[in-house]
Every structure is written in C-alpha cells, then in structure tokens.
Design an enzyme around this catalytic site. Structure first.
Site, PDB file in Angstrom:
ATOM      1  N   HIS A  88      13.853  -7.191 -16.273  1.00  0.00           N
ATOM      2  CA  HIS A  88      12.527  -7.111 -16.886  1.00  0.00           C
ATOM      3  C   HIS A  88      11.585  -6.281 -16.023  1.00  0.00           C
ATOM      4  CE1 HIS A  88      13.804 -10.072 -19.743  1.00  0.00           C
ATOM      5  NE2 HIS A  88      13.986 -10.995 -18.812  1.00  0.00           N
TER       6      HIS A  88
ATOM      7  N   HIS B 182       5.507  -6.856  -8.359  1.00  0.00           N
ATOM      8  CA  HIS B 182       6.422  -6.188  -9.285  1.00  0.00           C
ATOM      9  C   HIS B 182       5.623  -5.190 -10.116  1.00  0.00           C
ATOM     10  CE1 HIS B 182       4.815  -9.680 -11.513  1.00  0.00           C
ATOM     11  NE2 HIS B 182       4.721  -8.784 -12.482  1.00  0.00           N
TER      12      HIS B 182
ATOM     13  N   THR C 265       4.706 -12.610 -19.002  1.00  0.00           N
ATOM     14  CA  THR C 265       6.085 -12.757 -19.473  1.00  0.00           C
ATOM     15  C   THR C 265       6.320 -14.240 -19.770  1.00  0.00           C
ATOM     16  OG1 THR C 265       6.828 -13.013 -17.184  1.00  0.00           O
ATOM     17  CG2 THR C 265       6.984 -10.807 -18.137  1.00  0.00           C
TER      18      THR C 265
HETATM   19 ZN    ZN Z   1       3.598  -8.617 -14.161  1.00  0.00          ZN
END
Ligand code: ZN
Length: 242
Positions: free
Chosen positions: A82, A107, A194
């Site tokens: 992801h 990230h 997410t």
């Molecule tokens: Zn993020």
C-alpha cells in the site's frame, strides 16, 4: 487423527488471518468507496471526521508552533503493497501544545492525499506519531517537483521491490530532512487514511511544501504500480485552524 487436527488448525489459522486483515486497495471493488463495507472492522471509513481533506475555509487561531526534536532513527523500510514505510527507532518526538508525541514511522502517498485549496501535490509524506496514551498525530508534508530531497536520495538507493519485503538501512535516516525548519501548519481532526480509518487522529499539514526530484517521485510511483491516495473526504462540522 494427527493429520486431521493439523488440518483443522491450519483452517482456523487461515480464517483468523483473513478476518484480521481483509483485502483492500485503491481501485475497483476493494477501492476507497467500498472500504466501510469490506469488513465490520472498517465501519469508521464511513465516519464524519475522515481524512484526507481539502484544506480551505481555514480559521485563524493563535497556535504555538509544533517543534520536532528528531534524531536519526529510520532503521528499516518495508514495501507493504500500500505504501513504502520507514519504521523509526524510539527517541524522536514532536511537541504539540507542549505534549510529546513519539515518531513511530513515516510513509508516502502519490499523488498527495490532502489538498491545499484544491491543489494536489505529486507526493505527500505522513510522519506518524503517538503519545503515551496511544493517541495519534500525523504531520503531513507536501512535495512539489524540484531539487532532490537528501533523505529520499538515501532511502531510494535500495528499494524493497517485492510486496512484504523489508530492507535494513545501512545508516539511520533523519526524518528532520523531510521538514521545513519552521513548522507552520494547518491543524484539524481526522482519521487514518487507510482502513480501519480510525478517527481521533490529530492532523498537522505543513503549509510550505518541500521538493523532490522528478526521478524520486517517478521511482516511488513505479514501485507501487498504482496511485495510493484516498480521495478527499467531506469536512462536515470540522474546523481547520491555521
Ligand atoms: Zn498515510
């Protein structure tokens, strides 16, 4: 008898794994519009305080600037399918209203998830912090195309190409290389972007973007093979402070 027991154990393990981590993605039947329905664990994805958002209609407030006390600590990097995530060693904190939040990982998303007055950026970094109660604060940094970023130059040298692959970094990355020296930010309440989309996350978005080279941005996109940005979510009753 023994074989039967083993078979049962495997089946149980398999079903536990599937229940713990339902598949989700960025397109089609597993895409963002369906997240809330993919699992009972993901119902928050249909909540009222979801991220990302388009930052506009901000409210001026007298806010103390957050302060990053970071030291090199990015020790390993994983391609989880992801995103590309750098896990951070303990000891680096972000002070928000005098409260310390420890940097856990950072990230990336391409293109950006949050927007600033309708503008999207080619890359956005999320620096994820938690305080001692486990409450989360994400510091988001936009990147526009320009000069190469030194941290990305180091990190991108050995990219984990396979999903699930983790790479140990030779020298620890310094997350302060992702930041402007002055943390002038927009602030609002939001969620994880997410699944499970948990709410109660403090969001701080740096007003001034950083730069990354066209090659650095392209290398990240090529690694994931697909965009990894959730569309912007309705703001509902929230205020965005600046
Ligand atoms: Zn993020």
């Amino acid at each position: 008898m023994k074989i039967k027991t083993l078979g049962l154990t495997c089946a149980l393990l398999l079903s536990t794994t599937v229940m713990a981590a339902p598949h989700w993605g960025y397109e089609g039947a597993e895409g963002p519009n369906h997240w809330a329905k993919l699992s009972p664990d993901f119902v928050a994805c249909a909540g009222q305080n979801q991220s990302p958002v388009n930052i506009e209609g901000t409210v001026e407030a007298t806010l103390t600037l957050p302060q990053a006390n970071y030291q090199p600590g990015g020790a390993s990097m994983i391609n989880n399918g992801h995103t590309l995530q750098v896990d951070y060693a303990a000891g680096s904190t972000l002070l928000i209203d005098k409260q310390p939040y420890t940097l856990k990982q950072f990230h990336f998303h391409a293109p950006s998830e949050n927007q600033i007055r309708g503008q999207s950026y080619p890359l956005e970094a999320h620096l994820v912090h938690a305080n001692d109660k486990g409450e989360l604060a994400v510091l988001a940094v936009m990147f526009e195309e320009g000069e190469a970023n030194p941290l990305l130059s180091d990190a991108w040298r050995h990219l984990p190409l396979a999903t699930g692959q983790r790479i140990a970094l030779k020298s620890a990355l310094d997350a302060s290389q992702l930041l402007q020296p002055r943390l002038d930010v927009y602030r609002f309440n939001g969620s994880l972007t997410t699944p499970p989309c948990s709410e109660g996350v403090r969001w701080l978005v740096l007003k001034q973007p950083m730069t990354a080279s066209a090659e650095q941005i392209a290398a990240f996109k090529a690694l994931l093979h697909h965009p990894n940005n959730r569309p912007v979510q309705p703001i509902h009753a929230r205020q965005i402070l600046e």
